[in-house]
Design an enzyme around this catalytic site. Sequence first.
Site, PDB file in Angstrom:
ATOM      1  N   HIS A  12      25.221  30.563  26.905  1.00  0.00           N
ATOM      2  CA  HIS A  12      24.410  31.777  26.767  1.00  0.00           C
ATOM      3  C   HIS A  12      22.915  31.549  26.975  1.00  0.00           C
ATOM      4  CE1 HIS A  12      27.754  34.273  25.734  1.00  0.00           C
ATOM      5  NE2 HIS A  12      28.107  33.500  24.715  1.00  0.00           N
ATOM      6  N   GLU A  21      37.694  31.024  19.275  1.00  0.00           N
ATOM      7  CA  GLU A  21      36.906  32.261  19.347  1.00  0.00           C
ATOM      8  C   GLU A  21      37.776  33.496  19.546  1.00  0.00           C
ATOM      9  OE1 GLU A  21      32.755  31.588  20.823  1.00  0.00           O
ATOM     10  OE2 GLU A  21      33.828  30.717  22.503  1.00  0.00           O
ATOM     11  N   ASP A  75      32.304  35.838  18.562  1.00  0.00           N
ATOM     12  CA  ASP A  75      33.417  36.137  19.471  1.00  0.00           C
ATOM     13  C   ASP A  75      34.728  36.299  18.708  1.00  0.00           C
ATOM     14  OD1 ASP A  75      32.292  36.435  22.006  1.00  0.00           O
ATOM     15  OD2 ASP A  75      31.990  34.283  22.172  1.00  0.00           O
TER      16      ASP A  75
HETATM   17  C1  3PY Z   1      30.053  32.898  18.747  1.00  0.00           C
HETATM   18  O1  3PY Z   1      29.725  33.289  17.620  1.00  0.00           O
HETATM   19  O2  3PY Z   1      30.892  33.456  19.458  1.00  0.00           O
HETATM   20  C2  3PY Z   1      29.404  31.712  19.303  1.00  0.00           C
HETATM   21  O3  3PY Z   1      29.747  31.306  20.378  1.00  0.00           O
HETATM   22  C3  3PY Z   1      28.351  31.060  18.477  1.00  0.00           C
HETATM   23  O4  3PY Z   1      27.831  29.942  19.092  1.00  0.00           O
HETATM   24 MG    MG Z   2      31.043  32.535  21.484  1.00  0.00          MG
END
Ligand code: 3PY
Ligand code: MG
Length: 248
Positions: free
Chosen positions: A45, A146, A172
């Site tokens: 990101h 995630e 995520d």
């Molecule tokens: C998330 O919270 O999805 C992340 O990738 C944090 O680094």
């Molecule tokens: Mg993430």
Amino acid sequence: MSSELRSELKRGNPIIAAWLTSASPLIAEAMASCGFNALIIDMEHGPIDEVSALTIFAAAERRGCPPLVRMPSADPYLARRLLDGGVQGLIIPCVENVAALDDFLRHCFYPPRGCRGTGLGRGNLWGDTFESHCTTFQPLIVPMIETCRGVAMAGAIAAHDAVDALFIGPYDLSADLGAPGDFSMEAYKNALSTTMDACRAAEKAPGIHQVAPVIDELRERLSEGYRFLAYGTDIIAMRRALSGLEGL
Ligand code: 3PY
Ligand code: MG
């Protein structure tokens, strides 16, 4: 450096990493001098390219902080170049499938274990330390959990022999559960405890990104048992420190 991080995790000691989203070696060096155990460079990101990443590695190393990269994806050819450049470990976003992870990881190890190509780069002092790099270097490998599918596969992912820790991406994961940023919902808590159990069963370190730079929240994550932690981000910490002008 990766082996020291691995030994700490194996002993059950926490690794607390700084998180860099800006392409600045100066900010990297300043953060690396704050007592963190590692510096994670966010190439998913953060607007950080490969050339900047290598200059950031040198800045972090100058302050004794091993550089790790959060990859933009499981791109094996980027991983090879970052490893040649001296990265000490890779954090791979959104892992859901052990076979795909295994295919990617083959590129992170030299033959006979994997298929990493021989490159003479900063990671092996342009060849001067190639032999020891080849025989002893093992990058820290940290897949991110995630999604619900990632949680369902957490046991198998944690059991992969190259994996050192699982790392929750809280935003995520909560988004995949239907409520981005809601860390109080039951489904999110259940996903965390499933992932924690998977780590315990495989004797791997549980990890999470404590995105808000609030020290009491970091303490809570430690008391919950997390051992591979990222704390804040450069920009979020700066903005938080500079907030409050409207109250003057
Ligand atoms: C998330 O919270 O999805 C992340 O990738 C944090 O680094
Ligand atoms: Mg993430």
